[in-house]
Design a protein around this motif. Structure first.
Motif, PDB file in Angstrom:
ATOM      1  N   THR A  27     -16.041  21.890   2.917  1.00  0.00           N
ATOM      2  CA  THR A  27     -16.029  20.431   2.832  1.00  0.00           C
ATOM      3  C   THR A  27     -15.048  19.983   1.750  1.00  0.00           C
ATOM      4  OG1 THR A  27     -17.831  20.337   1.213  1.00  0.00           O
ATOM      5  CG2 THR A  27     -18.443  20.323   3.557  1.00  0.00           C
ATOM      6  N   MET A  28     -14.589  18.748   1.882  1.00  0.00           N
ATOM      7  CA  MET A  28     -13.742  18.162   0.857  1.00  0.00           C
ATOM      8  C   MET A  28     -13.837  16.643   0.947  1.00  0.00           C
ATOM      9  SD  MET A  28      -9.762  18.330   2.132  1.00  0.00           S
ATOM     10  CE  MET A  28      -9.686  20.109   2.095  1.00  0.00           C
ATOM     11  N   THR A  29     -13.467  15.980  -0.117  1.00  0.00           N
ATOM     12  CA  THR A  29     -13.441  14.524  -0.133  1.00  0.00           C
ATOM     13  C   THR A  29     -12.071  14.020   0.319  1.00  0.00           C
ATOM     14  OG1 THR A  29     -12.630  14.417  -2.409  1.00  0.00           O
ATOM     15  CG2 THR A  29     -15.038  14.507  -2.084  1.00  0.00           C
ATOM     16  N   PHE A  30     -11.993  12.733   0.628  1.00  0.00           N
ATOM     17  CA  PHE A  30     -10.690  12.147   0.940  1.00  0.00           C
ATOM     18  C   PHE A  30      -9.796  12.125  -0.294  1.00  0.00           C
ATOM     19  CE2 PHE A  30     -12.158  10.846   5.072  1.00  0.00           C
ATOM     20  CZ  PHE A  30     -10.980  10.771   5.811  1.00  0.00           C
ATOM     21  N   ASP A  31     -10.389  12.086  -1.498  1.00  0.00           N
ATOM     22  CA  ASP A  31      -9.570  12.191  -2.711  1.00  0.00           C
ATOM     23  C   ASP A  31      -8.815  13.520  -2.731  1.00  0.00           C
ATOM     24  OD1 ASP A  31     -10.277   9.733  -3.730  1.00  0.00           O
ATOM     25  OD2 ASP A  31     -11.950  10.512  -4.908  1.00  0.00           O
ATOM     26  N   LEU A 137     -25.488  18.699   4.242  1.00  0.00           N
ATOM     27  CA  LEU A 137     -24.465  19.732   4.396  1.00  0.00           C
ATOM     28  C   LEU A 137     -23.606  19.840   3.143  1.00  0.00           C
ATOM     29  CD1 LEU A 137     -22.681  21.748   5.912  1.00  0.00           C
ATOM     30  CD2 LEU A 137     -21.559  19.805   7.030  1.00  0.00           C
ATOM     31  N   LEU A 138     -23.232  18.707   2.556  1.00  0.00           N
ATOM     32  CA  LEU A 138     -22.404  18.721   1.355  1.00  0.00           C
ATOM     33  C   LEU A 138     -23.107  19.429   0.203  1.00  0.00           C
ATOM     34  CD1 LEU A 138     -20.995  15.060   1.397  1.00  0.00           C
ATOM     35  CD2 LEU A 138     -19.793  17.155   2.030  1.00  0.00           C
ATOM     36  N   VAL A 139     -24.407  19.180   0.075  1.00  0.00           N
ATOM     37  CA  VAL A 139     -25.171  19.815  -1.006  1.00  0.00           C
ATOM     38  C   VAL A 139     -25.189  21.327  -0.827  1.00  0.00           C
ATOM     39  CG1 VAL A 139     -27.469  20.087  -1.998  1.00  0.00           C
ATOM     40  CG2 VAL A 139     -26.595  17.803  -1.495  1.00  0.00           C
ATOM     41  N   GLU A 140     -25.499  21.791   0.374  1.00  0.00           N
ATOM     42  CA  GLU A 140     -25.587  23.233   0.610  1.00  0.00           C
ATOM     43  C   GLU A 140     -24.220  23.906   0.502  1.00  0.00           C
ATOM     44  OE1 GLU A 140     -28.020  25.139   0.691  1.00  0.00           O
ATOM     45  OE2 GLU A 140     -29.730  23.835   1.023  1.00  0.00           O
ATOM     46  N   ALA A 141     -23.174  23.219   0.973  1.00  0.00           N
ATOM     47  CA  ALA A 141     -21.835  23.819   0.933  1.00  0.00           C
ATOM     48  C   ALA A 141     -21.321  23.954  -0.492  1.00  0.00           C
ATOM     49  CB  ALA A 141     -20.867  22.988   1.767  1.00  0.00           C
ATOM     50  N   LEU A 152     -26.878  28.525   5.983  1.00  0.00           N
ATOM     51  CA  LEU A 152     -27.377  27.156   5.912  1.00  0.00           C
ATOM     52  C   LEU A 152     -26.315  26.100   6.238  1.00  0.00           C
ATOM     53  CD1 LEU A 152     -29.879  27.233   2.917  1.00  0.00           C
ATOM     54  CD2 LEU A 152     -30.377  26.755   5.327  1.00  0.00           C
ATOM     55  N   PRO A 153     -25.081  26.194   5.702  1.00  0.00           N
ATOM     56  CA  PRO A 153     -24.080  25.205   6.097  1.00  0.00           C
ATOM     57  C   PRO A 153     -23.816  25.187   7.604  1.00  0.00           C
ATOM     58  CG  PRO A 153     -23.377  26.319   4.114  1.00  0.00           C
ATOM     59  CD  PRO A 153     -24.584  27.059   4.623  1.00  0.00           C
TER      60      PRO A 153
END
Length: 283
Positions: A27-31, A137-141, A152-153
Motif C-alpha cells: 500500500t501507499m498514499t497519494f503523497d 488492510l492499511l493497518v495490517e499491511a 492477512l493483507p
C-alpha cells in the motif's frame, strides 16, 4: 515498485515491494505516489487499485482520460498503459498487488476479468464499508515485522475487492458462455482473429455466441475481438514504439500490409499516422 526498463515513452514496472520482500500486497498514499511519479506513462505487471478520499484530478488508462473525484475508485490491471495526469490535490491510498493475491475464488475471478472498469464512483451507501475494509488492510499491511502476517493483507484485500463491486465486472451475473469467450479471447487473440474459431472451440454456433456477447457488451463477438486486438495494437504502437511490421508479427498477422489494412478499417487511421499522433499527445 521498481523500474525495470525504459523506452522512449513508457516505463515498465515490476512488482517488488521494497519493505516486505515476498508480500503479495503493498500500500501507499497519494503523497508517496506524487514523490515517485514523474508524469510519464507507465505499464506494470501488477494491479493498481486506488481509493480517493478527497480532491479531484485525472488519470489516463489505455488512451482514455478519466476525471477523478472524491469517493471514487481507480483500477489499473496488469498490462494497461496509464498516466497520472493531475493528482496534485488528491488524497487517498493505493493498493498494489499481484494477480494471485486475492484468496477467494470469486475475487480471483473478478480480478482476472479483462473488462474491469478503470474508474467509477463508489455509491454513498457503500463507502463506509469500502473505507473500513481499506483502512483495516492499511493497518495490517503496515504492521511491524514481529506482528506481520503475509496472509492477512491478502484476506483483507479480498474483502475490499468484494465490497467495491467494480462496475461491469459482476462475473456471477454474466452468462457462462460470455465468460468463456472472454477468457478464450484474452488467451488467444494474438493467434486467432476469427470469431468463428472461438465459437467452434466453445461448441456453439457463431450466431449463438454473438448473441451472448451482444447481450453483455452491445457488440457482436467479431466486434469484441476486433476491439481487443486494436487495443493491444495501440499499446504496441504508442508505448512500445513498434513498427507496423513488428506489430503484425506480435499480433499474428501475416505481414505489415495485412495488419495496416486491419488497423485502418477498425480505426480509420493508418498505424503510422496513429502512432505519430499518439506521440504528439504524450509530449
Amino acid at each position: 515498485m521498481v523500474e525495470t526498463g525504459h523506452v522512449s515513452v513508457i516505463r515498465q514496472m515490476t512488482y517488488q515491494p521494497a519493505e516486505r520482500p515476498g508480500a503479495a500486497v503493498e500500500t501507499m498514499t497519494f503523497d508517496r505516489l506524487r514523490e515517485l511519479n514523474d508524469g510519464g506513462t507507465q505499464r506494470a505487471d501488477f494491479h493498481v487499485l486506488a481509493l480517493l478520499d478527497a480532491g479531484s484530478g485525472s488519470v489516463t488508462v489505455d488512451f482514455l482520460r478519466h476525471p477523478l473525484e472524491e469517493r471514487s475508485a481507480v483500477w489499473i490491471p496488469p498490462g494497461a498503459v496509464h498516466r497520472w495526469d493531475d493528482v496534485a490535490g488528491v488524497a487517498g491510498h493505493l493498493v498494489l498487488f499481484v494477480p494471485t493475491a486475492p484468496v477467494t475464488h470469486a475475487t480471483r475471478e473478478l480480478v482476472a476479468s479483462p473488462d474491469l472498469a478503470a474508474h467509477w464512483r463508489v455509491p454513498d451507501a457503500d463507502w463506509p464499508f469500502v473505507a473500513t475494509a481499506r483502512d483495516h488492510l492499511l493497518v495490517e499491511a503496515s504492521a511491524p515485522p514481529e506482528n506481520f502476517s503475509a496472509e492477512l493483507p491478502q484476506i483483507l484485500l479480498s474483502a475490499l475487492v468484494a465490497r467495491l463491486r467494480p462496475t461491469h465486472s459482476d462475473a456471477g451475473s454474466l452468462p457462462p458462455l460470455f465468460l468463456s469467450f472472454r477468457s478464450d479471447v484474452e488467451a488467444h487473440f494474438r493467434e486467432h482473429h476469427d470469431a468463428g474459431y472461438y465459437a467452434r472451440a466453445l461448441g456453439y454456433a457463431p450466431r449463438t455466441l454473438s448473441r451472448a456477447v451482444q447481450q453483455v457488451t452491445g457488440r457482436t463477438a467479431k466486434a469484441y475481438l476486433v476491439d481487443r486486438i486494436v487495443l493491444e495494437a495501440k499499446r504496441l504502437l504508442a508505448h512500445d514504439r513498434l513498427t507496423a511490421a513488428r506489430c503484425a508479427a506480435v499480433l499474428g498477422f501475416p505481414d505489415a500490409s495485412n495488419f495496416s489494412v486491419f488497423f485502418r478499417q477498425a480505426t480509420g487511421t493508418r498505424p503510422g499516422a496513429w502512432q505519430a499522433a499518439a506521440a504528439v499527445t504524450e509530449r
